[in-house]
Design a protein around this motif. Structure first.
Motif, short mmCIF file in Angstrom:
data_model
loop_
_atom_site.label_atom_id
_atom_site.label_comp_id
_atom_site.label_asym_id
_atom_site.label_seq_id
_atom_site.Cartn_x
_atom_site.Cartn_y
_atom_site.Cartn_z
N MET A 147 0.82 -1.21 0.00
CA MET A 147 0.00 0.00 0.00
C MET A 147 0.85 1.26 0.00
N GLY A 148 2.18 1.06 -0.12
CA GLY A 148 3.09 2.19 -0.02
C GLY A 148 2.72 3.36 -0.91
N LEU A 149 2.55 3.09 -2.21
CA LEU A 149 2.22 4.16 -3.14
C LEU A 149 0.88 4.79 -2.80
N ILE A 150 -0.07 3.93 -2.43
CA ILE A 150 -1.39 4.45 -2.07
C ILE A 150 -1.29 5.33 -0.84
N ALA A 155 -1.20 10.45 1.71
CA ALA A 155 -0.54 11.42 2.59
C ALA A 155 -0.33 12.75 1.89
N LEU A 156 0.12 12.67 0.63
CA LEU A 156 0.33 13.90 -0.14
C LEU A 156 -0.97 14.66 -0.34
N ILE A 157 -2.04 13.90 -0.62
CA ILE A 157 -3.35 14.54 -0.78
C ILE A 157 -3.79 15.21 0.51
N MET A 158 -3.56 14.49 1.64
CA MET A 158 -3.95 15.06 2.94
C MET A 158 -3.15 16.31 3.25
N VAL A 161 -4.52 19.02 1.06
CA VAL A 161 -5.81 19.50 1.57
C VAL A 161 -5.61 20.36 2.81
N ALA A 162 -4.71 19.87 3.71
CA ALA A 162 -4.42 20.65 4.93
C ALA A 162 -3.83 22.01 4.59
N ALA A 163 -2.91 22.02 3.60
CA ALA A 163 -2.31 23.29 3.18
C ALA A 163 -3.37 24.23 2.60
N CYS A 164 -4.29 23.66 1.83
CA CYS A 164 -5.38 24.47 1.26
C CYS A 164 -6.27 25.05 2.36
N ILE A 165 -6.54 24.21 3.37
CA ILE A 165 -7.37 24.68 4.48
C ILE A 165 -6.67 25.81 5.23
#
Length: 411
Positions: A147-150, A155-158, A161-165
């Motif tokens: 599941m490493g890539l997933i 994690a990158l998406i999170m 998203v956190a940076a956007c918030i």
């Protein structure tokens, strides 16, 4: 769950293959392998066709004194799992099918089997009394690797998203600050412009009425002229600050005599102060390098603030000096002083210590541009402005102009 089932399925498949290869290994290790080879009836490397022969072969090998070699089976099985990218601790159990007891084991020891994957038991006796089972310990390592890539993508998406918030929150706070700034500026602008505009209107009405003659008429003209000059100065100050912030304003730096500038300001404010104002000067450095017009306006703002934020009588001390690093211009008063909390923001644009509260209570009016103007002028000269104030006693503002900049520009 899908990865869990996939690991279990591959573990069972490779257990069959390993059991077949272990049988072949025992056959190869016999001194006289002719009879077992006849039973194999084919190339011993072709383990794929031996599934149905494992049990009878195992029975025969036990009779000939060659029981199952759990250590060899563990080595083969571990190798096969690695080929399937399953690298974790395993335990192989030789099980008594009647009471489910473990006859012998091979592999990892002293490792918790909590959360382990257990394969189906493969029978190795024709009567079904014995079998072998593999236990995959800590399969989560393999699951996480797959599941490493997933996980990385998630994690990158999170993080994104956190940076956007966080960015959105900053935008909201910035917008709120701009809205509050606009409100404060609008109130200060209306308050500060109302008086001169009213004076101009009244003066023009008196002049149009032709009821004034001589000295009174001249006084009305003077009032209108002074108020227009006041409004024009405020407008120019806003434009000048905008140019300074955008880096479009160029200074006309040169050496000039500071004493005449200060004397001119003292004469001006002595007339228009409207209260008892005492000035003292200490000019230790006669020549100052910089833009005379902007420095004069900056000193004027400091004197104006000293008069505004003081009682019925104010003493203003103006001094000019230098050391090895700076030429400094200092304006000190005995006014109301500035609290430590307000000192942190008085140089911000449209900010002034408790400005709006004082305006609404009838205190000194203004846009809060004066000290920001002083700050920008000092910054444009490569220097800075500092404040030292004791609330209720005094305020001292010092403009520092670096001598190094002066030396470089005059070469």
């Amino acid at each position: 769950m899908l990865l869990w089932n996939d690991i279990k399925e591959k573990a069972e498949e490779q257990l069959w293959v390993s059991a077949e290869l272990e049988v072949i290994y025992r056959v190869e290790s016999m001194p006289d392998a002719d009879q077992p080879r006849e039973i194999l009836s084919g190339p011993i490397e072709d383990a794929g066709n031996l599934t149905k022969m494992i049990v009878p072969l195992h029975e025969s090998l036990i009779q000939w004194g060659f029981p199952i070699d759990m250590s060899q089976l563990d080595s083969i099985y571990t190798s096969k799992l690695k080929e399937q990218h399953i690298q974790t601790d395993i335990v192989l159990n030789h099980i008594n099918m009647k009471d489910q007891s473990v006859i012998q084991s091979a592999g990892a020891s002293g490792v918790s089997s909590l959360g382990a994957i257990k394969t189906e038991i493969i029978p190795i006796r024709e009567d079904g009394s014995e079998g072998i089972q593999a236990v995959i310990l800590n399969p989560y390592v393999t699951i996480f690797e797959r599941m490493g890539l997933i996980l990385i993508a998630t994690a990158l998406i999170m993080v994104f998203v956190a940076a956007c918030i966080v960015y959105q929150i900053k935008v909201i706070f910035f917008q709120n600050k701009i809205a509050k700034l606009r409100e404060d500026f609008s109130y200060a602008m209306v308050h500060d412009m109302k008086t001169p505009l009213s004076s101009i209107q009244l003066g023009l009405r008196l002049l149009y009425s032709n009821k004034q003659t001589g000295e009174k008429r001249e006084k009305s003209f003077q009032i209108v002229e002074d108020e227009v000059a006041h409004l024009l100065a405020l407008t120019n100050k806003v434009l000048t600050l905008s140019k300074m912030e955008s880096g479009k304003l160029r200074l006309d730096n040169k050496k000039f005599r500071i004493a005449p500038v200060i004397n001119d300001l003292i004469e001006k404010f002595s007339v228009k102060a409207g209260k008892e104002t005492l000035f003292s000067t200490d000019i230790r450095q006669e020549l100052v390098y910089g833009d005379e017009e902007f420095l004069k306006e900056a000193i004027s703002n400091l004197i104006d603030n000293a008069i505004k934020y003081s009682g019925d009588s104010v003493r203003i001390d103006i001094s000019v000096g230098s050391d090895d690093t700076y030429t400094w211009i200092r304006v000190k008063d005995n006014g109301f002083g500035i609290s430590h909390q307000d000192q942190k923001k008085i140089f911000e644009k449209f900010e002034r210590a408790a400005a709006i509260d004082r305006n609404r209570k009838g205190g000194a009016a203004g846009f809060g541009l004066g000290l920001n103007y002083v700050y920008r002028v000092a910054e444009a000269h490569g220097g800075e402005v500092r404040v030292f104030s004791i609330e209720g006693q005094s305020s001292e503002f010092t403009i520092y102009l670096p001598i190094l900049i002066q030396t470089i520009e005059t070469l």
